[in-house]
Every structure is written in C-alpha cells, then in structure tokens.
Design a protein around this motif. Structure first.
Motif, PDB file in Angstrom:
ATOM      1  N   ASP A  21       0.802  -1.202   0.000  1.00 34.54           N
ATOM      2  CA  ASP A  21       0.000   0.000   0.000  1.00 34.54           C
ATOM      3  C   ASP A  21       0.847   1.270   0.000  1.00 34.54           C
ATOM      4  N   ILE A  22       2.096   1.140  -0.363  1.00 35.51           N
ATOM      5  CA  ILE A  22       2.983   2.288  -0.498  1.00 35.51           C
ATOM      6  C   ILE A  22       3.374   2.408  -1.973  1.00 35.51           C
ATOM      7  N   SER A  23       3.164   3.575  -2.552  1.00 36.56           N
ATOM      8  CA  SER A  23       3.563   3.787  -3.938  1.00 36.56           C
ATOM      9  C   SER A  23       4.420   5.046  -4.041  1.00 36.56           C
ATOM     10  N   ILE A  24       5.367   4.990  -4.966  1.00 38.87           N
ATOM     11  CA  ILE A  24       6.254   6.129  -5.192  1.00 38.87           C
ATOM     12  C   ILE A  24       6.209   6.487  -6.676  1.00 38.87           C
ATOM     13  N   ALA A  25       5.914   7.727  -6.962  1.00 40.39           N
ATOM     14  CA  ALA A  25       5.922   8.234  -8.327  1.00 40.39           C
ATOM     15  C   ALA A  25       6.721   9.529  -8.320  1.00 40.39           C
ATOM     16  N   GLY A  26       6.987  10.032  -9.496  1.00 39.47           N
ATOM     17  CA  GLY A  26       7.744  11.276  -9.524  1.00 39.47           C
ATOM     18  C   GLY A  26       8.053  11.734 -10.926  1.00 39.47           C
ATOM     19  N   LEU A  43       9.227  13.942  -5.948  1.00 39.15           N
ATOM     20  CA  LEU A  43       8.847  12.593  -5.557  1.00 39.15           C
ATOM     21  C   LEU A  43       7.487  12.661  -4.877  1.00 39.15           C
ATOM     22  N   VAL A  44       6.571  11.804  -5.282  1.00 38.19           N
ATOM     23  CA  VAL A  44       5.253  11.741  -4.653  1.00 38.19           C
ATOM     24  C   VAL A  44       5.112  10.373  -3.999  1.00 38.19           C
ATOM     25  N   ILE A  45       5.044  10.372  -2.686  1.00 39.20           N
ATOM     26  CA  ILE A  45       4.934   9.134  -1.910  1.00 39.20           C
ATOM     27  C   ILE A  45       3.514   9.038  -1.365  1.00 39.20           C
ATOM     28  N   THR A  46       2.849   7.936  -1.673  1.00 37.45           N
ATOM     29  CA  THR A  46       1.463   7.747  -1.240  1.00 37.45           C
ATOM     30  C   THR A  46       1.345   6.482  -0.405  1.00 37.45           C
ATOM     31  N   GLY A  47       0.818   6.634   0.797  1.00 47.24           N
ATOM     32  CA  GLY A  47       0.525   5.495   1.653  1.00 47.24           C
ATOM     33  C   GLY A  47      -0.982   5.326   1.754  1.00 47.24           C
ATOM     34  N   LYS A  48      -1.469   4.091   1.566  1.00 42.61           N
ATOM     35  CA  LYS A  48      -2.907   3.883   1.504  1.00 42.61           C
ATOM     36  C   LYS A  48      -3.352   2.756   2.419  1.00 42.61           C
ATOM     37  N   SER A  53      -5.770   7.764   2.338  1.00 43.98           N
ATOM     38  CA  SER A  53      -4.432   7.901   1.774  1.00 43.98           C
ATOM     39  C   SER A  53      -3.720   9.089   2.401  1.00 43.98           C
ATOM     40  N   VAL A  54      -2.412   8.970   2.518  1.00 44.36           N
ATOM     41  CA  VAL A  54      -1.563  10.081   2.937  1.00 44.36           C
ATOM     42  C   VAL A  54      -0.585  10.329   1.791  1.00 44.36           C
ATOM     43  N   VAL A  55      -0.513  11.568   1.328  1.00 48.85           N
ATOM     44  CA  VAL A  55       0.315  11.920   0.178  1.00 48.85           C
ATOM     45  C   VAL A  55       1.356  12.952   0.587  1.00 48.85           C
ATOM     46  N   ALA A  56       2.602  12.688   0.229  1.00 45.51           N
ATOM     47  CA  ALA A  56       3.689  13.639   0.475  1.00 45.51           C
ATOM     48  C   ALA A  56       4.401  13.911  -0.840  1.00 45.51           C
ATOM     49  N   ALA A  93      16.108  19.239   0.389  1.00 45.41           N
ATOM     50  CA  ALA A  93      14.790  18.832  -0.086  1.00 45.41           C
ATOM     51  C   ALA A  93      13.724  19.436   0.817  1.00 45.41           C
ATOM     52  N   ILE A  94      12.583  19.779   0.249  1.00 49.99           N
ATOM     53  CA  ILE A  94      11.482  20.313   1.032  1.00 49.99           C
ATOM     54  C   ILE A  94      10.207  19.537   0.718  1.00 49.99           C
ATOM     55  N   VAL A  95       9.300  19.511   1.673  1.00 48.36           N
ATOM     56  CA  VAL A  95       7.998  18.887   1.467  1.00 48.36           C
ATOM     57  C   VAL A  95       7.048  19.983   0.992  1.00 48.36           C
ATOM     58  N   GLU A  96       6.675  19.923  -0.287  1.00 51.11           N
ATOM     59  CA  GLU A  96       5.795  20.949  -0.840  1.00 51.11           C
ATOM     60  C   GLU A  96       4.342  20.701  -0.465  1.00 51.11           C
ATOM     61  N   ASP A  97       3.921  19.435  -0.472  1.00 47.10           N
ATOM     62  CA  ASP A  97       2.544  19.096  -0.122  1.00 47.10           C
ATOM     63  C   ASP A  97       2.556  17.914   0.835  1.00 47.10           C
ATOM     64  N   LEU A  98       1.681  17.958   1.814  1.00 48.37           N
ATOM     65  CA  LEU A  98       1.505  16.833   2.744  1.00 48.37           C
ATOM     66  C   LEU A  98       0.058  16.858   3.217  1.00 48.37           C
ATOM     67  N   TYR A  99      -0.719  15.844   2.769  1.00 45.49           N
ATOM     68  CA  TYR A  99      -2.130  15.871   3.103  1.00 45.49           C
ATOM     69  C   TYR A  99      -2.703  14.460   3.205  1.00 45.49           C
ATOM     70  N   LEU A 100      -3.862  14.375   3.811  1.00 46.51           N
ATOM     71  CA  LEU A 100      -4.579  13.117   4.003  1.00 46.51           C
ATOM     72  C   LEU A 100      -5.923  13.209   3.291  1.00 46.51           C
ATOM     73  N   THR A 101      -6.318  12.124   2.626  1.00 47.01           N
ATOM     74  CA  THR A 101      -7.641  12.062   2.013  1.00 47.01           C
ATOM     75  C   THR A 101      -8.380  10.837   2.546  1.00 47.01           C
ATOM     76  N   THR A 102      -9.657  11.002   2.812  1.00 43.43           N
ATOM     77  CA  THR A 102     -10.485   9.896   3.282  1.00 43.43           C
ATOM     78  C   THR A 102     -11.938  10.232   2.973  1.00 43.43           C
ATOM     79  N   SER A 103     -12.849   9.395   3.400  1.00 45.80           N
ATOM     80  CA  SER A 103     -14.274   9.659   3.185  1.00 45.80           C
ATOM     81  C   SER A 103     -15.064   9.160   4.381  1.00 45.80           C
ATOM     82  N   PHE A 104     -16.209   9.816   4.607  1.00 43.43           N
ATOM     83  CA  PHE A 104     -17.088   9.429   5.713  1.00 43.43           C
ATOM     84  C   PHE A 104     -18.519   9.759   5.343  1.00 43.43           C
TER      85      PHE A 104
END
Length: 308
Positions: A21-26, A43-48, A53-56, A93-104
């Motif tokens: 559940d970990i993906s790396i794209a870039g 680099l876009v790291i996504t944990g699901k 999901s958490v995206v950095a 290196a800097i973290v430009e975006d760091l966010y969580l997505t979910t649904s309820f």
C-alpha cells in the motif's frame, strides 16, 4: 532447514504486504537555458489503507531556497535565462505538499498543507497552505467547501447538457466561474475571476480545434487588475487594464511534435518554436526557441524530462 525456509517465506510475505500500500511516483526535468543548467525534481509518496491515503510531495530543485517552493524552471524562461539564476546551487529537499484524504458517510475529506494549481488565470502557490476540503456529489452536482486561515470557498460544479460548469464563491464575495464544452468539433472554455471590491473582472477565453492533423489553439486574457498566470500562454503577469494572447499550431512530424506559438503579453510580442520527441530511454527531449521584442527574453532551452 525447512524451518529457516518457512521463516524466510513468512518474512518475505510480510515485507510484500507492508509495501503493497505504499507507492512512489515522480518526475524530473533538466534544462539548459542559454547555457544556464537547472534541474527540477519531485517525488510523490502515497501510503494507503482502505479508502484513506496520505500523500507527500517532496521537491529537490536547483536554485531554490530551503523551506520554500522553487519552480525555477516553471518561472518565465526569460527570468531563468537572466542573471538572477546565474549562480545555481542545490539546497535541501522540502515537502511541498503533505495531506490526508479519506471519506465518511459520502463526504470526501482532504486535510493538510498543499498548494493550488496553475491555470490561464492563476499560478501555483509559492508555499503550501494549511487547509481542509469537504466535498460530496448529489444528483451529478459536486459541492465542495474549503477553508484555510481566515478564508473559505464554496464551489459548485457539474455537467449540464454536455457543458461543464463550475462556480466558486469566496469568503470575500469574490467569485470564479469556468464554463467549457465542445461545439461542432471546436473546444471552448471561458474562465473569469470577479473581485467584489472594485467590481473588476479578469477573463480568459480558450478556443481549440483540430484540422488536417494540426491542432490550433487560441487563448485571450483580458484583465482589469494585474494578474499572474501560468497556462497556455506561459508564466507571466498581465498588467492592470491590459491583455495577453497566444495563437498556437501543433502537429506531428516524423515522430516529433512540432509547436509554433505567437504570444503577446502587455503589448510585447514573442515567437516560440517547440520541438518535442520521446526517447527510447523513456525520457522526453524538448527544444524551445524564443524570439522576443525584448532581447533579454530571447532564449534557447534544451530539456530532458522523465516521469516514473
């Protein structure tokens, strides 16, 4: 021996499960503009886990200041070619975006620090903002509420008879409206940002179509107030009560994409010729020549770009 093999098999299974559940794209692109070399990489790291999901997004660009966005290559090529970036050195290196997505209960939630995108009436935020976004869809209509600091936006969007419409109401009573669709093979888009204070409008109109293997695009931006933008015309700022426009023709020639653009920004004309070719290595090569009324904005840009 069998016991060791069993332990190794279980460990391998656990390792695969942990990484499943970990993906790396870039992406990365290296540019040489009038002999000045720079590189921009992300680099876009996504944990699901389930629907969460958490995206950095991590950035490492030459010429950037630690702790802030670089976008050196995404800035106007003229700026990149000038002495302002003559001495380019890599930084942390800097973290430009760091966010969580979910649904309820049918509501999509996005929370964290992230930047807004660029367009013909906007530029990418220099730094990410802490914010959250709540959205849901009812009867084909999407409703969204986004809040950051002391401001908030309400957005309504949907498709009516094949025409996509979106309308955003901001806490300052400013609004942004976008309407796009296609008529007889011609794609049309109208985008307007209205500022309540002063009753001013900045408007972008895009028309594109294809004929005989050639794609023709025309963009016109009219402003009542100064407007920074980074869309088809390019990264630039249109002065108050001024305009910008671009006419582009693009076609394929022997496996290459050849694009010609005639651009006018604040009454300054420039001609841009772009040759793009995918390479067998998986990278894309792009050569851009810009000839402007302003000699300091003439440049030759060679770029190697890759996505993974």
């Amino acid at each position: 021996m069998k016991k060791q093999l069993l332990i190794a098999a279980v460990a391998a299974t656990m390792s695969v499960s942990a990484m499943a559940d970990i993906s790396i794209a870039g992406s990365a692109k290296a540019n040489s503009i009038n002999g000045v070399v720079s590189i921009e990489s992300d680099l876009v790291i996504t944990g699901k886990s389930g629907d969460t999901s958490v995206v950095a997004k991590i950035s490492l660009d030459s010429g950037m200041n630690a702790g802030s966005s670089a976008d050196a290559v995404d800035a106007t090529a003229a700026t990149v070619a000038n002495a302002a970036v003559a001495a380019i050195t890599p930084t942390d290196a800097i973290v430009e975006d760091l966010y969580l997505t979910t649904s309820f209960q049918g509501v999509n939630i996005k929370a964290g620090t992230y930047r807004s995108g660029k367009s013909d009436l906007d530029v990418t935020d220099a730094t990410p903002s802490a914010r959250y976004n709540l959205s849901t869809t009812m009867g084909g209509i999407k409703l969204a509420y986004e809040a950051k600091a002391a401001t908030s936006d309400i957005a309504i969007s949907g498709t009516i008879a094949g025409v996509a419409v979106s309308h955003k109401i901001k806490s300052s009573d400013d609004t942004e409206t976008t309407i796009s669709g296609s008529v007889s093979g011609v794609n049309l888009k109208w985008n307007q940002e209205h500022t309540d204070s002063g009753d001013t409008n900045n408007t972008a109109v895009t028309v594109s179509t294809e004929f005989g293997g050639v794609t023709a695009t025309y963009v016109k931006v009219d402003t009542d107030t100064a407007q920074a933008m980074d869309g088809y015309i390019g990264a630039a700022t249109v002065n108050a009560a001024s305009d910008a426009s671009a006419l582009g023709l693009s076609t394929s020639v022997a496996g290459n994409t050849l694009t010609f653009k005639k651009i006018n920004i604040n009454s300054t004309d420039s001609t841009k010729i772009i040759l793009t070719r995918p390479l067998a290595s998986g990278a894309t090569f792009e050569a851009t020549y810009n000839d402007s009324d302003t000699d300091s904005e003439d440049f030759l840009d060679f770029e190697l770009a890759v996505k993974f």
